[in-house]
Design a protein around this motif. Structure first.
Motif, mmCIF file in Angstrom:
data_model
loop_
_atom_site.group_PDB
_atom_site.id
_atom_site.type_symbol
_atom_site.label_atom_id
_atom_site.label_comp_id
_atom_site.label_asym_id
_atom_site.label_seq_id
_atom_site.Cartn_x
_atom_site.Cartn_y
_atom_site.Cartn_z
ATOM 1 N N ARG A 98 0.831 -1.212 0.000
ATOM 2 C CA ARG A 98 0.000 0.000 0.000
ATOM 3 C C ARG A 98 0.859 1.254 0.000
ATOM 4 N NH1 ARG A 98 -5.316 -0.654 0.698
ATOM 5 N NH2 ARG A 98 -5.772 1.461 1.362
ATOM 6 N N ASP A 103 -1.411 3.846 -2.116
ATOM 7 C CA ASP A 103 -2.768 3.663 -1.589
ATOM 8 C C ASP A 103 -2.872 4.021 -0.115
ATOM 9 O OD1 ASP A 103 -3.805 2.902 -3.971
ATOM 10 O OD2 ASP A 103 -3.764 0.743 -3.574
ATOM 11 N N VAL A 106 -5.140 6.722 1.379
ATOM 12 C CA VAL A 106 -6.535 6.449 1.728
ATOM 13 C C VAL A 106 -6.639 6.163 3.230
ATOM 14 C CG1 VAL A 106 -8.492 4.921 1.328
ATOM 15 C CG2 VAL A 106 -7.042 5.588 -0.573
ATOM 16 N N LEU A 108 -4.757 7.404 5.468
ATOM 17 C CA LEU A 108 -4.560 8.658 6.199
ATOM 18 C C LEU A 108 -5.836 9.496 6.243
ATOM 19 C CD1 LEU A 108 -1.018 9.750 4.957
ATOM 20 C CD2 LEU A 108 -1.623 8.742 7.152
ATOM 21 N N TYR A 109 -6.772 9.216 5.345
ATOM 22 C CA TYR A 109 -8.025 9.963 5.337
ATOM 23 C C TYR A 109 -9.010 9.482 6.386
ATOM 24 C CZ TYR A 109 -7.041 12.605 1.149
ATOM 25 O OH TYR A 109 -6.512 13.480 0.258
ATOM 26 N N ARG A 110 -8.710 8.356 7.034
ATOM 27 C CA ARG A 110 -9.644 7.877 8.051
ATOM 28 C C ARG A 110 -9.334 8.560 9.368
ATOM 29 N NH1 ARG A 110 -7.941 2.719 6.203
ATOM 30 N NH2 ARG A 110 -9.324 2.029 4.540
ATOM 31 N N PRO A 111 -10.387 8.918 10.103
ATOM 32 C CA PRO A 111 -10.121 9.533 11.405
ATOM 33 C C PRO A 111 -9.746 8.473 12.432
ATOM 34 C CG PRO A 111 -12.488 9.442 10.998
ATOM 35 C CD PRO A 111 -11.821 8.861 9.792
ATOM 36 N N VAL A 273 5.544 12.311 3.969
ATOM 37 C CA VAL A 273 4.480 12.304 2.960
ATOM 38 C C VAL A 273 3.854 13.684 2.849
ATOM 39 C CG1 VAL A 273 2.186 11.439 2.397
ATOM 40 C CG2 VAL A 273 3.898 9.901 3.304
ATOM 41 N N VAL A 274 3.563 14.265 3.994
ATOM 42 C CA VAL A 274 2.837 15.520 4.015
ATOM 43 C C VAL A 274 3.692 16.652 3.443
ATOM 44 C CG1 VAL A 274 1.945 17.225 5.635
ATOM 45 C CG2 VAL A 274 1.250 14.861 5.826
ATOM 46 N N VAL A 275 5.007 16.552 3.616
ATOM 47 C CA VAL A 275 5.875 17.608 3.101
ATOM 48 C C VAL A 275 6.281 17.338 1.660
ATOM 49 C CG1 VAL A 275 8.099 18.746 3.363
ATOM 50 C CG2 VAL A 275 6.707 18.263 5.371
ATOM 51 N N ILE B 62 -5.975 19.171 -4.433
ATOM 52 C CA ILE B 62 -6.898 18.350 -3.638
ATOM 53 C C ILE B 62 -6.204 17.796 -2.397
ATOM 54 C CG2 ILE B 62 -8.203 16.175 -3.670
ATOM 55 C CD1 ILE B 62 -9.506 18.459 -5.235
ATOM 56 N N LYS B 63 -4.958 17.344 -2.572
ATOM 57 C CA LYS B 63 -4.234 16.791 -1.426
ATOM 58 C C LYS B 63 -4.006 17.840 -0.350
ATOM 59 C CE LYS B 63 -1.809 13.074 -3.810
ATOM 60 N NZ LYS B 63 -0.543 12.707 -4.458
ATOM 61 N N THR B 66 -7.311 18.491 1.498
ATOM 62 C CA THR B 66 -7.737 17.418 2.387
ATOM 63 C C THR B 66 -6.717 17.098 3.484
ATOM 64 O OG1 THR B 66 -6.878 15.825 0.798
ATOM 65 C CG2 THR B 66 -9.212 16.308 0.674
ATOM 66 N N GLY B 67 -5.638 17.867 3.524
ATOM 67 C CA GLY B 67 -4.732 17.757 4.664
ATOM 68 C C GLY B 67 -3.670 16.686 4.586
ATOM 69 N N ILE B 68 -3.409 16.144 3.406
ATOM 70 C CA ILE B 68 -2.313 15.170 3.359
ATOM 71 C C ILE B 68 -1.094 15.722 2.634
ATOM 72 C CG2 ILE B 68 -3.579 13.019 3.663
ATOM 73 C CD1 ILE B 68 -3.437 12.797 0.578
ATOM 74 N N LEU B 69 -1.104 17.015 2.373
ATOM 75 C CA LEU B 69 0.057 17.653 1.766
ATOM 76 C C LEU B 69 0.128 19.092 2.278
ATOM 77 C CD1 LEU B 69 2.260 16.991 -0.361
ATOM 78 C CD2 LEU B 69 0.760 17.968 -2.089
ATOM 79 N N ARG B 87 -5.785 17.250 10.599
ATOM 80 C CA ARG B 87 -6.229 16.286 9.593
ATOM 81 C C ARG B 87 -7.291 15.322 10.099
ATOM 82 N NH1 ARG B 87 -1.726 13.243 8.442
ATOM 83 N NH2 ARG B 87 -2.567 11.487 9.606
ATOM 84 N N ALA B 91 -11.020 15.004 8.793
ATOM 85 C CA ALA B 91 -11.437 13.751 8.146
ATOM 86 C C ALA B 91 -12.846 13.340 8.557
ATOM 87 C CB ALA B 91 -10.447 12.634 8.484
ATOM 88 N N VAL B 96 -13.836 11.830 0.802
ATOM 89 C CA VAL B 96 -12.839 11.931 -0.252
ATOM 90 C C VAL B 96 -12.953 10.734 -1.193
ATOM 91 C CG1 VAL B 96 -10.389 12.196 -0.764
ATOM 92 C CG2 VAL B 96 -11.292 13.067 1.380
ATOM 93 N N PHE B 98 -10.948 9.145 -4.601
ATOM 94 C CA PHE B 98 -9.904 9.183 -5.617
ATOM 95 C C PHE B 98 -10.291 8.208 -6.716
ATOM 96 C CE2 PHE B 98 -7.013 10.826 -2.299
ATOM 97 C CZ PHE B 98 -6.477 11.873 -3.023
ATOM 98 N N ARG B 101 -7.900 5.247 -6.637
ATOM 99 C CA ARG B 101 -7.599 4.499 -5.413
ATOM 100 C C ARG B 101 -8.901 4.054 -4.770
ATOM 101 N NH1 ARG B 101 -2.473 5.165 -5.314
ATOM 102 N NH2 ARG B 101 -1.486 7.198 -5.565
ATOM 103 N N SER B 102 -8.772 3.076 -3.895
ATOM 104 C CA SER B 102 -9.989 2.544 -3.293
ATOM 105 C C SER B 102 -9.926 2.589 -1.781
ATOM 106 C CB SER B 102 -10.194 1.103 -3.734
ATOM 107 O OG SER B 102 -11.344 0.584 -3.120
ATOM 108 N N GLN B 103 -11.058 2.911 -1.160
ATOM 109 C CA GLN B 103 -11.098 2.821 0.294
ATOM 110 C C GLN B 103 -11.937 1.615 0.724
ATOM 111 O OE1 GLN B 103 -13.423 4.996 2.952
ATOM 112 N NE2 GLN B 103 -14.303 6.368 1.420
ATOM 113 N N TRP B 105 -12.750 -2.577 1.127
ATOM 114 C CA TRP B 105 -11.978 -3.800 1.397
ATOM 115 C C TRP B 105 -12.092 -4.709 0.191
ATOM 116 C CZ3 TRP B 105 -10.251 -5.876 6.515
ATOM 117 C CH2 TRP B 105 -10.033 -4.844 7.411
ATOM 118 N N ARG B 150 -13.336 -6.962 -5.388
ATOM 119 C CA ARG B 150 -12.392 -7.203 -6.489
ATOM 120 C C ARG B 150 -13.063 -7.770 -7.736
ATOM 121 N NH1 ARG B 150 -11.860 -12.675 -5.374
ATOM 122 N NH2 ARG B 150 -11.790 -12.836 -3.114
#
Ligand SMILES: Nc1ncnc2c1ncn2[C@@H]1O[C@H](COP(=O)(O)OP(=O)(O)O)[C@@H](O)[C@H]1O
Ligand SMILES: [Mg+2]
Lengths: 278, 319
Positions: A98, A103, A106, A108-111, A273-275, B62-63, B66-69, B87, B91, B96, B98, B101-103, B105, B150
């Motif tokens: 991942r 991937d 994704v 990181l987007y979960r709280p 990652v964030v930077v 977008i990143k 959404t707080g990942i960059l 973040r 969240a 979000v 993408f 990408r998949s969230q 399972w 899948r």
């Protein structure tokens, strides 16, 4: 009082979430029936090979080696074969894959805390492996070998606790090596090194008891012994009385220390990652 | 939270540092300005299209939102929060998606992922049930709800992703190329659904795409970005008036002929028996042009080109 209530509810919700994640991971692992059957077969065959060699070693040195009888050693062989998947001797590339593919954003987007999420995933899978890949090799081994069983019923309970701790240590080792993917881009090299180290120092290749004294001392001072050797020490009764407490404390200590190391690495990886954007 | 914009970007920049090997020990340090001084605000309840060709800086924006960059420069607020520093809190309030990408399972059925989200976001059980039922109905998920993810087609999976992103009633949903690679039917389903969510729940929507159709059919407002800079920020209606009315009619004659002379169309390109005629939909129609052409020469084949985002961007630089 009110605050304690709120905190209690938060902890409750968190534990429920962990159980739910673990349950799904258990179910997912259970889908691979053919792989499970093939794995049991291979683990059992290797159990027979290792047990035969160890029994031969014991017999040719007069029945006992370093305080272990032939049946203790055969038991060691089958127990360790059963623990392979439960503690993840060969690891698991899910997290490093991942990270490599990106991937992981994704996640990181979960709280939810990333480490706890993956720990729950690991525990769920390990629980399935304990039932499906842990027990069968030992039962099948008992057909041809005279295996040793714990002397007291409560030893079974202590053994289960020890295996849970062993699995968590296995998780922490693989969690840290997977996080290395953030810096190395490809984790295959490090995965192989870790697998080799675990195989040797956990007591997969040989029981640590059969190592030269100095090497056994070194191996027992490392976290890997907590994954295989220590739970079997409890099972066989080579650790008894206060030694049992010490063994569990050692395992718990490694869990805490390595979970902590994982958190430090995770914080640093997230910062990267964030930077830098992955 | 309702009186301030859902998203505010003030002079946001992002520079990636790329190190490449140059010899045994030396490394080159290259800087890529992916986003270069972008400012805009999205009001609560708006639905905005963020359009641009590949490599324009859409995903980077977008990143950051959404707080990942972390932005290299500028000031950013999303739902009143600082995205990177807060973040996890953010969240809980955003969804979000993408496109690539998949969230979900992978080995489990959709319904399993949905039910887990109830615990992830601690949504109220009644609300969760209601939302699941509603989304199953609207997105027609019923028949593949128990199939492992899948085994789903891309279109089916994307409908699952949308549900997963919206189950916790986020105030804002951010989608990065949600229609990429989808067939016409799935694209339509995704668009209709997003429109409903925006109209009925008041959810703020920001989506990136390089498909002009997405924006024209979905959004009231659009931004076009290229090389990290906003080239255009206007209402879709105005945009259509100014730019969206030019179309190209591609005609293949039976024989090679000189470029045709018509009152309301100009020949943009000419290649063998094929000619590309550029015309303005507000002045004439394709049908009128075709009958004019048919009187001039024998026609073998005809087609109408929808404008590509790359062409539009080129046009914007010229004007
Ligand atoms: N992690 C990264 N490191 C270095 N350069 C990157 C990184 N991510 C994106 N870029 C570069 O930044 C620019 C914008 O990329 P991106 O935001 O992904 O564009 P878009 O989503 O519009 O296609 C591109 O030139 C891309 O190559
Ligand atoms: Mg992109």
């Amino acid at each position: 009082m009110g605050d304690a209530g709120v905190d209690g509810a938060r902890v409750g919700a968190f534990l429920t979430l962990m159980v739910e994640v673990a349950r799904r991971s258990f179910r997912r692992a259970s889908h691979y029936r053919l792989a499970t059957a093939a794995g049991v077969f291979v683990n059992t065959v290797f159990g027979y090979l290792r047990a035969s060699v160890l029994v031969f070693v014991a017999a040719s040195s007069g029945g006992m080696v370093r305080g272990l009888s032939g049946s203790d050693l055969a038991t060691y062989a089958f127990m360790s074969q059963g623990l392979i998947m439960v503690v993840g001797v060969f690891g698991d590339t899910e997290l490093s894959d991942r990270i490599r593919t990106g991937d992981v954003v994704v996640d990181l987007y979960r709280p939810v805390d990333l480490q706890m999420w993956w720990l729950a995933t690991w525990i769920g899978k390990a629980a399935f492996q304990a039932a499906a890949r842990g027990i069968p090799p030992v039962v099948l081994g008992a057909i041809a070998f005279d295996l040793t069983w714990p002397d007291h019923w409560w030893l079974w309970l202590v053994f289960v606790v020890s295996v849970v701790l062993a699995s968590v240590v296995g998780f922490t080792v693989r969690f840290c090596s997977a996080l290395a993917t953030f810096w190395l881009l490809d984790s295959r090299g490090i995965d192989q090194m870790v697998t080799f180290t675990v195989g040797f120092f956990a007591g997969m290749l040989l029981p640590l008891t059969l190592f030269p004294q100095w090497l056994e001392t070194v191996a027992r001072a490392l976290p890997f012994a907590s994954m295989v050797q220590l739970p079997i020490d409890i099972y066989l009764g080579t650790a008894s009385g206060s030694e049992i407490v010490w063994t569990l404390a050692q395992q718990a200590g490694w869990c805490v220390a390595l979970l902590g190391l994982g958190r430090v690495m995770m914080a640093s990886a997230t910062r990267k990652v964030v930077v830098q954007g992955g | 939270m309702s009186d301030q914009p859902a998203i505010t970007l003030s002079d946001i920049g992002k520079t990636y540092v790329v190190r490449t090997k140059a010899g045994a020990l030396r490394r080159h340090r290259n800087e890529v300005k992916a986003v270069d001084g972008v400012s805009f605000a999205v009001e609560a309840g708006e639905m905005v299209g963020y359009l641009g060709p590949n490599g324009a800086g859409k995903s980077t924006t977008i990143k950051m939102i959404t707080g990942i960059l972390t932005p290299t420069s500028g000031r950013l607020r999303v739902l009143g929060l600082k995205p990177v520093a807060q973040r996890r809190m953010l969240a809980k309030h955003i969804g979000v998606v993408f496109g690539q990408r998949s969230q979900l399972w992978w080995d489990l059925p959709l319904i399993d992922s949905f039910d887990l989200l109830h615990h992830v976001y601690a949504t109220e059980p009644g609300r969760h049930k209601h939302n699941v039922a509603e989304f199953i109905d609207r997105l027609d998920l019923g028949e593949f709800l128990t199939t492992p993810v899948r085994q789903l087609s891309l279109g089916q999976r994307m409908r699952g992703e949308l549900t997963a992103a919206l189950l916790h009633d986020p105030e804002l949903v951010v989608l990065d190329e949600p229609t990429i690679g989808l067939d016409v039917v799935s694209k339509h389903a995704v668009r209709t659904f997003l429109q409903d969510v925006n109209a009925q729940r008041g959810t703020t929507v920001l989506l990136t795409t390089h498909d002009l159709d997405d924006v024209e059919q979905l959004c009231k407002r659009m931004l076009i970005i290229d090389h990290g800079r906003v080239l255009l920020d206007q209402s879709v209606a105005d945009f259509k008036k100014e730019h969206g009315t030019r179309r190209t009619l591609v005609v293949e004659f039976e024989h090679v002929v000189d470029p045709v002379q018509l009152a309301h169309a100009t020949v943009a390109r000419c290649e063998g028996p094929q000619q590309w005629l550029s015309f303005d939909r507000s002045v004439t129609t394709a049908a009128a042009l075709i009958s004019e052409l048919a009187e001039l020469h024998a026609i073998r084949d005809l087609s109408i080109d929808e404008p590509e985002i790359e062409d539009l961007v080129r046009g914007l630089y010229k004007s």
